[in-house]
Motif scaffolding. Structure first.
Motif, PDB file in Angstrom:
ATOM      1  N   PHE A 161     -74.545   8.631-148.735  1.00  0.00           N
ATOM      2  CA  PHE A 161     -75.168   9.585-148.267  1.00  0.00           C
ATOM      3  C   PHE A 161     -75.371   9.779-146.765  1.00  0.00           C
ATOM      4  CE2 PHE A 161     -78.622   6.721-148.796  1.00  0.00           C
ATOM      5  CZ  PHE A 161     -79.680   6.834-147.816  1.00  0.00           C
ATOM      6  N   LYS A 162     -75.794  10.893-146.094  1.00  0.00           N
ATOM      7  CA  LYS A 162     -76.110  11.001-144.668  1.00  0.00           C
ATOM      8  C   LYS A 162     -77.324  11.988-144.587  1.00  0.00           C
ATOM      9  CE  LYS A 162     -74.596  12.675-140.194  1.00  0.00           C
ATOM     10  NZ  LYS A 162     -73.338  13.162-139.674  1.00  0.00           N
ATOM     11  N   TYR A 163     -78.391  11.578-143.975  1.00  0.00           N
ATOM     12  CA  TYR A 163     -79.619  12.276-143.902  1.00  0.00           C
ATOM     13  C   TYR A 163     -80.115  12.777-142.676  1.00  0.00           C
ATOM     14  CZ  TYR A 163     -84.473  13.768-144.708  1.00  0.00           C
ATOM     15  OH  TYR A 163     -85.516  14.367-144.576  1.00  0.00           O
ATOM     16  N   GLU A 164     -80.254  13.718-142.391  1.00  0.00           N
ATOM     17  CA  GLU A 164     -80.900  14.072-140.944  1.00  0.00           C
ATOM     18  C   GLU A 164     -82.159  14.943-141.164  1.00  0.00           C
ATOM     19  OE1 GLU A 164     -77.918  15.979-138.292  1.00  0.00           O
ATOM     20  OE2 GLU A 164     -76.351  15.564-139.679  1.00  0.00           O
ATOM     21  N   CYS A 165     -83.032  14.736-140.151  1.00  0.00           N
ATOM     22  CA  CYS A 165     -84.221  15.411-139.979  1.00  0.00           C
ATOM     23  C   CYS A 165     -84.603  15.760-138.425  1.00  0.00           C
ATOM     24  CB  CYS A 165     -85.542  14.737-140.743  1.00  0.00           C
ATOM     25  SG  CYS A 165     -85.958  13.343-139.717  1.00  0.00           S
ATOM     26  N   LYS A 166     -85.257  16.976-138.464  1.00  0.00           N
ATOM     27  CA  LYS A 166     -85.794  17.425-137.039  1.00  0.00           C
ATOM     28  C   LYS A 166     -87.238  17.798-137.181  1.00  0.00           C
ATOM     29  CE  LYS A 166     -84.584  20.709-133.702  1.00  0.00           C
ATOM     30  NZ  LYS A 166     -83.709  21.697-133.062  1.00  0.00           N
ATOM     31  N   MET A 167     -87.908  17.376-136.384  1.00  0.00           N
ATOM     32  CA  MET A 167     -89.308  17.812-136.310  1.00  0.00           C
ATOM     33  C   MET A 167     -89.805  18.439-134.856  1.00  0.00           C
ATOM     34  SD  MET A 167     -91.356  14.929-139.028  1.00  0.00           S
ATOM     35  CE  MET A 167     -90.611  13.881-137.854  1.00  0.00           C
ATOM     36  N   GLY A 168     -90.715  19.162-134.994  1.00  0.00           N
ATOM     37  CA  GLY A 168     -91.291  19.585-133.763  1.00  0.00           C
ATOM     38  C   GLY A 168     -92.716  19.764-133.799  1.00  0.00           C
ATOM     39  N   MET A 169     -93.489  19.718-132.516  1.00  0.00           N
ATOM     40  CA  MET A 169     -94.829  19.969-132.527  1.00  0.00           C
ATOM     41  C   MET A 169     -95.277  20.734-131.146  1.00  0.00           C
ATOM     42  SD  MET A 169     -97.792  16.952-132.822  1.00  0.00           S
ATOM     43  CE  MET A 169     -97.008  16.354-134.183  1.00  0.00           C
ATOM     44  N   ASN A 170     -95.932  21.812-131.475  1.00  0.00           N
ATOM     45  CA  ASN A 170     -96.294  22.602-130.039  1.00  0.00           C
ATOM     46  C   ASN A 170     -97.992  22.482-130.013  1.00  0.00           C
ATOM     47  OD1 ASN A 170     -93.664  23.571-129.718  1.00  0.00           O
ATOM     48  ND2 ASN A 170     -93.897  25.035-131.479  1.00  0.00           N
ATOM     49  N   GLU A 171     -98.027  22.448-128.894  1.00  0.00           N
ATOM     50  CA  GLU A 171     -99.476  22.210-128.453  1.00  0.00           C
ATOM     51  C   GLU A 171    -100.331  21.027-128.902  1.00  0.00           C
ATOM     52  OE1 GLU A 171    -100.944  24.305-126.243  1.00  0.00           O
ATOM     53  OE2 GLU A 171     -99.128  25.429-126.109  1.00  0.00           O
ATOM     54  N   MET A 172     -99.644  19.891-128.798  1.00  0.00           N
ATOM     55  CA  MET A 172    -100.273  18.841-128.998  1.00  0.00           C
ATOM     56  C   MET A 172    -101.772  18.434-128.688  1.00  0.00           C
ATOM     57  SD  MET A 172     -98.537  15.047-129.192  1.00  0.00           S
ATOM     58  CE  MET A 172     -99.423  13.635-129.647  1.00  0.00           C
ATOM     59  N   PHE A 173    -101.571  18.605-127.172  1.00  0.00           N
ATOM     60  CA  PHE A 173    -102.980  18.602-126.675  1.00  0.00           C
ATOM     61  C   PHE A 173    -103.195  19.853-125.822  1.00  0.00           C
ATOM     62  CE2 PHE A 173    -101.629  13.907-126.196  1.00  0.00           C
ATOM     63  CZ  PHE A 173    -102.645  13.619-127.343  1.00  0.00           C
ATOM     64  N   LYS A 174    -104.395  20.683-125.730  1.00  0.00           N
ATOM     65  CA  LYS A 174    -104.643  21.611-125.078  1.00  0.00           C
ATOM     66  C   LYS A 174    -105.001  21.181-123.773  1.00  0.00           C
ATOM     67  CE  LYS A 174    -106.348  24.448-128.914  1.00  0.00           C
ATOM     68  NZ  LYS A 174    -105.094  25.305-128.785  1.00  0.00           N
ATOM     69  N   ARG A 175    -104.537  22.103-122.752  1.00  0.00           N
ATOM     70  CA  ARG A 175    -104.641  21.715-121.274  1.00  0.00           C
ATOM     71  C   ARG A 175    -106.002  21.000-121.007  1.00  0.00           C
ATOM     72  NH1 ARG A 175    -102.214  24.210-117.012  1.00  0.00           N
ATOM     73  NH2 ARG A 175    -101.514  26.050-118.316  1.00  0.00           N
ATOM     74  N   ASP A 176    -107.230  21.962-121.462  1.00  0.00           N
ATOM     75  CA  ASP A 176    -108.504  21.303-121.051  1.00  0.00           C
ATOM     76  C   ASP A 176    -108.724  19.859-122.002  1.00  0.00           C
ATOM     77  OD1 ASP A 176    -108.807  23.226-119.584  1.00  0.00           O
ATOM     78  OD2 ASP A 176    -109.955  24.548-121.158  1.00  0.00           O
ATOM     79  N   ASP A 177    -108.180  19.153-122.923  1.00  0.00           N
ATOM     80  CA  ASP A 177    -108.486  18.286-123.577  1.00  0.00           C
ATOM     81  C   ASP A 177    -107.549  17.115-123.312  1.00  0.00           C
ATOM     82  OD1 ASP A 177    -110.254  19.822-125.037  1.00  0.00           O
ATOM     83  OD2 ASP A 177    -108.893  20.251-126.583  1.00  0.00           O
ATOM     84  N   ALA A 178    -106.542  17.173-122.490  1.00  0.00           N
ATOM     85  CA  ALA A 178    -105.652  16.164-122.034  1.00  0.00           C
ATOM     86  C   ALA A 178    -106.133  15.265-121.030  1.00  0.00           C
ATOM     87  CB  ALA A 178    -104.241  16.697-121.686  1.00  0.00           C
ATOM     88  N   ASN A 179    -105.797  13.825-121.366  1.00  0.00           N
ATOM     89  CA  ASN A 179    -106.511  13.192-120.135  1.00  0.00           C
ATOM     90  C   ASN A 179    -105.019  11.949-119.858  1.00  0.00           C
ATOM     91  OD1 ASN A 179    -107.690  11.511-118.453  1.00  0.00           O
ATOM     92  ND2 ASN A 179    -108.722  10.197-119.959  1.00  0.00           N
ATOM     93  N   LEU A 180    -104.276  12.515-119.046  1.00  0.00           N
ATOM     94  CA  LEU A 180    -103.014  12.085-118.734  1.00  0.00           C
ATOM     95  C   LEU A 180    -102.881  11.796-117.087  1.00  0.00           C
ATOM     96  CD1 LEU A 180    -100.423  13.910-120.916  1.00  0.00           C
ATOM     97  CD2 LEU A 180    -101.506  11.834-121.223  1.00  0.00           C
TER      98      LEU A 180
END
Length: 219
Positions: A161-180
């Motif tokens: 077999f061959k298995y592929e997956c794709k995932m995405g995540m938007n707005e992981m951190f909101k602008r005011d909450d991020a500490n980078l």
């Protein structure tokens, strides 16, 4: 950067097509071509300041390889009532094997040549119950599986077999909450950094010779 073997490359996010091409070339080279692209020009916006990407690949041959002439078509159960025709590889050899009564399953460990890694398969004893098994494995110490194994002669029948997956995540951190703040000089980049999108792709391919796998993650 030295600790993680990472590199830095300057790109112009005002030229999204060129930037996407640069990133996709990195991804393609570091996944042996298994993942040819990760981003599109639309992946970047006016506020994009940094794009972090990692890529890994794996290729190894079985210690006990399957013989291609033994591979033949058969029915694979995909639900209580449905089946699909797949190519089953067959091998009769010595493997680490265990009967897992508490999981209502059996387990098989297939070693790779010149590697400390191995491929472990957990197979239900019944046709249905996969979701229940997955739920139990979430908090299950997987070392208990290999600890119960013994080396014995096993008839193995495994789908190619061959298995592929794709995932995405938007707005992981909101602008005011991020500490980078520690990543870049805020006096240079202007507004605070925050993670706006996460991309993940993975592929694994199993055949008679061994396993090829690759994965990328982008922030």
């Amino acid at each position: 950067m030295k600790k993680f073997g990472a590199g830095i490359e300057h790109v112009d996010f005002d030229k999204p097509h060129e930037t996407a091409q640069t990133i996709n070339q990195f991804v393609k080279e570091n996944t042996m071509g298994k993942i040819p692209s990760a981003v599109t020009p639309d992946s970047f916006g006016d506020e994009t300041s940094v794009f972090l990407v990692n890529a890994i690949s794996f290729k190894a041959k079985w210690c006990n390889r399957f013989r291609s002439f033994l591979t033949k078509s058969g029915e694979f159960h995909i639900s209580k009532t449905d089946t699909a025709q797949v190519q089953f590889m067959e091998n009769r050899s010595y493997f680490n094997y265990a009967v897992l009564d508490e999981l209502n399953a059996t387990a098989l460990q297939m070693d790779y040549e010149e590697s400390y890694l191995s491929f472990v398969v957990i197979l239900l004893n019944t046709r249905v119950g996969l979701y229940e098994l997955e739920s139990r494995l979430k908090n299950y110490d997987l070392s208990k599986v290999t600890d119960q194994m013994t080396y014995k002669l096993v008839d193995v029948k495994l789908p190619r077999f061959k298995y592929e997956c794709k995932m995405g995540m938007n707005e992981m951190f909101k602008r005011d909450d991020a500490n980078l703040w520690g990543m870049l000089d805020p006096l240079i980049i202007g507004p605070p950094l925050f993670i706006s999108n996460v991309i993940h792709k993975a592929v694994i391919e199993i055949d008679e010779d061994g396993t090829v796998a690759a994965a990328i993650t982008g922030f």
